[in-house]
Design a protein around this motif. Structure first.
Motif, mmCIF file in Angstrom:
data_model
loop_
_atom_site.group_PDB
_atom_site.id
_atom_site.type_symbol
_atom_site.label_atom_id
_atom_site.label_comp_id
_atom_site.label_asym_id
_atom_site.label_seq_id
_atom_site.Cartn_x
_atom_site.Cartn_y
_atom_site.Cartn_z
ATOM 1 N N VAL A 96 0.853 -1.189 0.000
ATOM 2 C CA VAL A 96 0.000 0.000 0.000
ATOM 3 C C VAL A 96 0.889 1.238 0.000
ATOM 4 C CG1 VAL A 96 -1.846 1.244 1.199
ATOM 5 C CG2 VAL A 96 -1.715 -1.257 1.369
ATOM 6 N N VAL A 97 0.500 2.271 -0.741
ATOM 7 C CA VAL A 97 1.219 3.544 -0.695
ATOM 8 C C VAL A 97 0.364 4.541 0.081
ATOM 9 C CG1 VAL A 97 0.341 4.285 -2.970
ATOM 10 C CG2 VAL A 97 2.375 5.357 -2.002
ATOM 11 N N VAL A 98 1.003 5.245 1.021
ATOM 12 C CA VAL A 98 0.306 6.161 1.932
ATOM 13 C C VAL A 98 1.102 7.454 2.023
ATOM 14 C CG1 VAL A 98 -0.728 6.418 4.226
ATOM 15 C CG2 VAL A 98 -0.388 4.124 3.273
ATOM 16 N N ASN A 99 0.403 8.589 2.071
ATOM 17 C CA ASN A 99 1.106 9.854 2.270
ATOM 18 C C ASN A 99 1.602 9.953 3.707
ATOM 19 O OD1 ASN A 99 -1.799 10.200 2.852
ATOM 20 N ND2 ASN A 99 -1.191 12.262 3.455
ATOM 21 N N ALA A 100 2.660 10.717 3.908
ATOM 22 C CA ALA A 100 3.346 10.754 5.202
ATOM 23 C C ALA A 100 2.441 11.217 6.332
ATOM 24 C CB ALA A 100 4.569 11.662 5.103
ATOM 25 N N ASP A 101 1.599 12.228 6.103
ATOM 26 C CA ASP A 101 0.768 12.751 7.177
ATOM 27 C C ASP A 101 -0.315 11.757 7.596
ATOM 28 O OD1 ASP A 101 2.172 15.118 7.424
ATOM 29 O OD2 ASP A 101 0.952 16.169 5.952
ATOM 30 N N SER A 102 -0.879 11.023 6.636
ATOM 31 C CA SER A 102 -1.837 9.977 6.999
ATOM 32 C C SER A 102 -1.146 8.874 7.789
ATOM 33 C CB SER A 102 -2.489 9.382 5.745
ATOM 34 O OG SER A 102 -3.358 10.305 5.137
ATOM 35 N N LEU A 103 0.051 8.534 7.367
ATOM 36 C CA LEU A 103 0.813 7.496 8.049
ATOM 37 C C LEU A 103 1.115 7.906 9.487
ATOM 38 C CD1 LEU A 103 2.102 4.724 7.556
ATOM 39 C CD2 LEU A 103 4.159 5.890 6.771
ATOM 40 N N ALA A 104 1.347 9.187 9.699
ATOM 41 C CA ALA A 104 1.720 9.683 11.024
ATOM 42 C C ALA A 104 0.515 9.967 11.915
ATOM 43 C CB ALA A 104 2.556 10.944 10.891
ATOM 44 N N THR A 105 -0.701 9.983 11.352
ATOM 45 C CA THR A 105 -1.857 10.369 12.152
ATOM 46 C C THR A 105 -2.901 9.262 12.318
ATOM 47 O OG1 THR A 105 -2.823 11.422 10.185
ATOM 48 C CG2 THR A 105 -1.620 12.849 11.720
ATOM 49 N N TRP A 106 -3.393 8.681 11.231
ATOM 50 C CA TRP A 106 -4.529 7.770 11.383
ATOM 51 C C TRP A 106 -4.365 6.411 10.711
ATOM 52 C CZ3 TRP A 106 -7.030 5.937 7.019
ATOM 53 C CH2 TRP A 106 -6.777 6.625 5.823
ATOM 54 N N PHE A 107 -3.424 6.257 9.800
ATOM 55 C CA PHE A 107 -3.406 5.026 9.011
ATOM 56 C C PHE A 107 -3.027 3.793 9.830
ATOM 57 C CE2 PHE A 107 -2.096 1.950 5.792
ATOM 58 C CZ PHE A 107 -3.168 2.041 4.914
ATOM 59 N N MET A 108 -2.163 3.947 10.822
ATOM 60 C CA MET A 108 -1.808 2.790 11.649
ATOM 61 C C MET A 108 -3.020 2.293 12.433
ATOM 62 S SD MET A 108 1.180 2.235 10.676
ATOM 63 C CE MET A 108 1.488 0.852 11.768
ATOM 64 N N ASP A 109 -3.939 3.206 12.783
ATOM 65 C CA ASP A 109 -5.182 2.786 13.435
ATOM 66 C C ASP A 109 -6.004 1.905 12.501
ATOM 67 O OD1 ASP A 109 -4.576 4.219 15.734
ATOM 68 O OD2 ASP A 109 -5.594 6.032 15.036
ATOM 69 N N ALA A 110 -5.924 2.204 11.205
ATOM 70 C CA ALA A 110 -6.634 1.383 10.220
ATOM 71 C C ALA A 110 -6.074 -0.035 10.198
ATOM 72 C CB ALA A 110 -6.538 2.023 8.835
ATOM 73 N N LEU A 111 -4.750 -0.154 10.178
ATOM 74 C CA LEU A 111 -4.148 -1.485 10.153
ATOM 75 C C LEU A 111 -4.496 -2.272 11.413
ATOM 76 C CD1 LEU A 111 -0.581 -0.842 8.667
ATOM 77 C CD2 LEU A 111 -2.744 -1.307 7.485
ATOM 78 N N ALA A 112 -4.649 -1.562 12.522
ATOM 79 C CA ALA A 112 -4.994 -2.236 13.783
ATOM 80 C C ALA A 112 -6.413 -2.791 13.759
ATOM 81 C CB ALA A 112 -4.831 -1.263 14.948
ATOM 82 N N ALA A 285 -11.298 -1.720 6.971
ATOM 83 C CA ALA A 285 -10.550 -1.143 8.094
ATOM 84 C C ALA A 285 -10.141 0.298 7.796
ATOM 85 C CB ALA A 285 -9.321 -2.001 8.381
ATOM 86 N N VAL A 286 -9.682 0.548 6.569
ATOM 87 C CA VAL A 286 -9.236 1.895 6.200
ATOM 88 C C VAL A 286 -10.403 2.879 6.211
ATOM 89 C CG1 VAL A 286 -8.366 3.297 4.275
ATOM 90 C CG2 VAL A 286 -7.215 1.163 4.890
ATOM 91 N N THR A 287 -11.525 2.503 5.643
ATOM 92 C CA THR A 287 -12.668 3.420 5.601
ATOM 93 C C THR A 287 -13.213 3.683 7.006
ATOM 94 O OG1 THR A 287 -14.107 1.522 5.086
ATOM 95 C CG2 THR A 287 -13.330 2.853 3.235
ATOM 96 N N GLN A 288 -13.179 2.683 7.885
ATOM 97 C CA GLN A 288 -13.652 2.880 9.259
ATOM 98 C C GLN A 288 -12.734 3.852 10.002
ATOM 99 O OE1 GLN A 288 -14.238 -0.750 11.515
ATOM 100 N NE2 GLN A 288 -14.246 0.348 13.475
ATOM 101 N N ALA A 289 -11.408 3.648 9.896
ATOM 102 C CA ALA A 289 -10.467 4.522 10.581
ATOM 103 C C ALA A 289 -10.510 5.936 10.019
ATOM 104 C CB ALA A 289 -9.058 3.958 10.473
ATOM 105 N N ALA A 290 -10.646 6.058 8.697
ATOM 106 C CA ALA A 290 -10.692 7.374 8.084
ATOM 107 C C ALA A 290 -11.946 8.130 8.498
ATOM 108 C CB ALA A 290 -10.645 7.241 6.568
ATOM 109 N N ALA A 291 -13.074 7.428 8.625
ATOM 110 C CA ALA A 291 -14.313 8.079 9.036
ATOM 111 C C ALA A 291 -14.177 8.683 10.437
ATOM 112 C CB ALA A 291 -15.464 7.082 9.006
ATOM 113 N N ALA A 292 -13.458 7.984 11.307
ATOM 114 C CA ALA A 292 -13.250 8.488 12.664
ATOM 115 C C ALA A 292 -12.254 9.639 12.711
ATOM 116 C CB ALA A 292 -12.766 7.340 13.561
ATOM 117 N N ALA A 293 -11.242 9.595 11.841
ATOM 118 C CA ALA A 293 -10.164 10.591 11.911
ATOM 119 C C ALA A 293 -10.392 11.801 11.020
ATOM 120 C CB ALA A 293 -8.840 9.939 11.540
ATOM 121 N N LEU A 294 -11.003 11.578 9.860
ATOM 122 C CA LEU A 294 -11.111 12.644 8.863
ATOM 123 C C LEU A 294 -12.508 13.243 8.766
ATOM 124 C CD1 LEU A 294 -9.075 10.925 5.996
ATOM 125 C CD2 LEU A 294 -8.225 12.458 7.786
ATOM 126 N N GLY A 295 -13.509 12.519 9.263
ATOM 127 C CA GLY A 295 -14.862 13.025 9.200
ATOM 128 C C GLY A 295 -15.486 12.891 7.833
#
Length: 295
Positions: A96-112, A285-295
């Protein structure tokens, strides 16, 4: 219609995974001559050169198309093995390719959120959200967090929400460059901090505020956390994710250049359009985490 044998596609994958024909031959337990013959047969079937005989071996534009096909086939095989409960299925990587700010803020929550016991392992590549689709288009990754809404051919795109940023600086920086308060003319001389030379956040904000192009002094710091540290230390001004800068704004360690101004970048999840339980699980997982973090 161009058709390739499964054995040939696996050989092409091995060559690109290992970088040379000899290394691929070792991994496949065949001779280097056999590897060469398989690749030549594929190129004859395609009517085009697929691989550049460099060190390491690289794909041509035509080869990138076949590489993507080979990787999709490998993913489908891995999914089938997992569903059948094959003892030889084992772990398999999802890239998967991810931008740095997503990786540093919410994307690891998605993997969890990926169910425990999943056979997936993850290989994350970091790339700016404006350019990440290039890796998806080449077949180098299976999915991407991107700012591009238009789906890459063979992929689907799902809106994730918007990443919010504030333009901030340290009080010391503000006192030095704006002793009488923020001023658009003085802003043109104030140094900025960029993530890298592909970063457009600061340039876009500067143009919005001043109507001019950012041409002043610029520092390049390609790490989200160290980028924020550089801002706090007064190297320059920069845009930081709201999730990272709100506590420091509350404490007074950071100050907004234009109070209340939010810069937003819509993000999308693009993935291969194949029926893959692994990609379906990751997408959920990604859409669930993004909904919580990004609105």
């Amino acid at each position: 219609m161009v058709s390739f044998q499964t054995e040939q596609l696996r050989t092409l994958l091995a060559v690109l995974d290992h970088g040379t024909f000899d290394a691929a031959a070792t991994s496949l337990h065949v001779t280097a001559s056999a590897v060469s013959q398989r690749i030549k047969a594929m190129e004859q079937a395609a009517g085009q050169v697929l691989l550049q005989r460099t060190t390491p071996v690289a794909v041509t534009p035509a080869g990138a198309v076949v590489h993507k096909l080979a990787r999709q086939l490998r993913q489908l095989e891995a999914d089938a093995a997992a569903e059948l409960g094959s003892t030889g299925a084992g772990q398999y990587a999802v890239t998967v390719v991810v931008n740095a700010d997503s990786l540093a803020t919410w994307f690891m929550d998605a993997l969890a959120l990926v169910p425990a016991g999943s056979p997936m392992t993850f290989e994350l590549l970091r790339e700016d959200e404006q350019h990440s689709v290039n890796l998806l288009r080449s077949g180098a990754v299976m999915a991407a967090v991107t700012a591009t809404a238009e789906p890459v051919q063979g992929c689907s795109a799902t809106p994730l929400g918007a990443m919010a940023y504030r333009a901030v600086a340290s009080p010391r920086f503000m006192g030095r460059w704006f002793p009488q308060g923020f001023n658009k003319e003085l802003f043109k001389a104030a140094p900025a901090i960029q993530f890298d030379r592909g970063d457009t956040l600061q340039s876009n904000f500067f143009s919005t505020v001043t109507g001019a192009r950012l041409t002043g002094a610029q520092h390049y710091i390609p790490d989200t956390l160290q980028f924020g540290e550089a801002v706090k230390l007064g190297f320059g001004w920069g845009l930081m994710p709201v999730a990272h800068c709100v506590p420091d704004l509350a404490s007074g360690e950071l100050v907004e250049l234009v109070p209340g101004h939010i810069s937003s970048i819509p993000l999308y999840w693009q993935r291969w359009k194949i029926q893959s339980p692994a990609l379906d699980s990751l997408t959920a997982a990604v859409t669930q985490a993004a909904a919580a973090a990004l609105g």
